[in-house]
Design an enzyme around this catalytic site. Structure first.
Site, PDB file in Angstrom:
ATOM      1  N   LYS A   1       0.757  -1.276  -0.038  1.00 14.50           N
ATOM      2  CA  LYS A   1      -0.015  -0.089  -0.140  1.00 14.50           C
ATOM      3  C   LYS A   1       1.008   1.233  -0.070  1.00 14.50           C
ATOM      4  O   LYS A   1       2.013   1.269  -0.059  1.00 14.50           O
ATOM      5  CB  LYS A   1      -0.951   0.028   1.115  1.00 14.50           C
TER       6      LYS A   1
ATOM      7  N   LYS B   1      -7.649  -5.318  -2.963  1.00 13.64           N
ATOM      8  CA  LYS B   1      -8.583  -4.827  -2.094  1.00 13.64           C
ATOM      9  C   LYS B   1      -9.025  -3.348  -2.627  1.00 13.64           C
ATOM     10  O   LYS B   1      -8.181  -2.755  -2.950  1.00 13.64           O
ATOM     11  CB  LYS B   1      -7.668  -4.295  -0.711  1.00 13.64           C
TER      12      LYS B   1
END
Length: 235
Positions: A27, A85
């Site tokens: 991320k 995600k």
């Protein structure tokens, strides 16, 4: 319960791997709670991650733009992510969320039906006008996702438990399981929260700050010894 750790680069990924993380989650905190990193970073982290470990990638705190996000999800998938995600940030209701996630699922599963799609809501959704968090399991089920997740949208020191009680989170986990989904919980999780998450049946616990020196998700760096401590608590 398995441990997901979120590095921002290859060196942090190596620390997470050395510490025993089960899922390496790529991320970019500069772009938000579920901020997306670059395709080449996902690829580089996949290359240093052992084949028996799964790599996850966030595609962002996303707006209600199903085409744009489907394309982003394909980018994550072909860059090497096993888990994709999606943060349901700019969707306002169940119908928008299901439409968005259905298109992501179709796009990702067309690449590889074994890829895992995660619908992520926010425990503090009211602070950003995002979709109601407690309907995320239903959204995930109806869109054909594999995992229902909760995180926090605003990283200001408040945790998952500041917005949802243990009892509500247990219901969230149970509902996800009743639909045949896995459940992931995150949101400035601290060491002391992990036994509670384990007790309520959480499948995946996600951390970044707790695995960083000084507990600082933005300025700290992931440390293998901290990851080891978290991993022990998950067993």
């Amino acid at each position: 319960m398995i441990l997901l750790v979120s590095p921002i680069d290859v060196e942090e990924a190596k620390e997470a791997i050395a510490g025993g993380a089960d899922i390496i989650d790529v991320k970019n905190p500069k772009e938000g709670s579920l901020g997306a990193n670059f395709p080449w970073m996902i690829k580089a982290i996949r290359e240093v991650t052992p084949k028996d470990l799964l790599v996850s990638a966030t595609v962002g705190d996303v707006p209600y733009k199903p085409g744009t996000i489907s394309l982003a999800a394909v980018g994550a998938a072909i860059s090497g992510a096993d888990y994709i995600k999606v943060g349901l940030y700019g969707v306002k209701n169940y119908y928008q969320a299901v439409e968005l996630m259905k298109n992501v699922v179709r796009a990702v599963k067309d690449i590889d039906e074994n890829k895992i799609v995660v619908a992520a809501g926010y425990a503090d959704a009211y602070r950003v006008g995002a979709v109601e968090p407690l309907i995320v399991p239903k959204i995930a089920r109806d869109a054909g996702c594999d995992v229902a997740m909760l995180d926090t949208a605003i990283k200001d020191g408040k945790t998952l438990f500041d917005f949802q009680s243990k009892e509500i989170l247990a219901e969230f986990v149970d509902e996800a399981h009743s639909y045949g989904l896995k459940c992931a919980l995150a949101g400035s999780i601290k060491k002391e929260h992990i036994p509670i998450l384990k007790e309520i049946g959480t499948d995946i616990v996600g951390v970044r700050g707790a695995a960083c020196k000084g507990g600082d998700r933005n300025n700290g760096r992931i440390d293998r010894e901290l990851v080891k401590e978290l991993k022990e608590l998950c067993k």
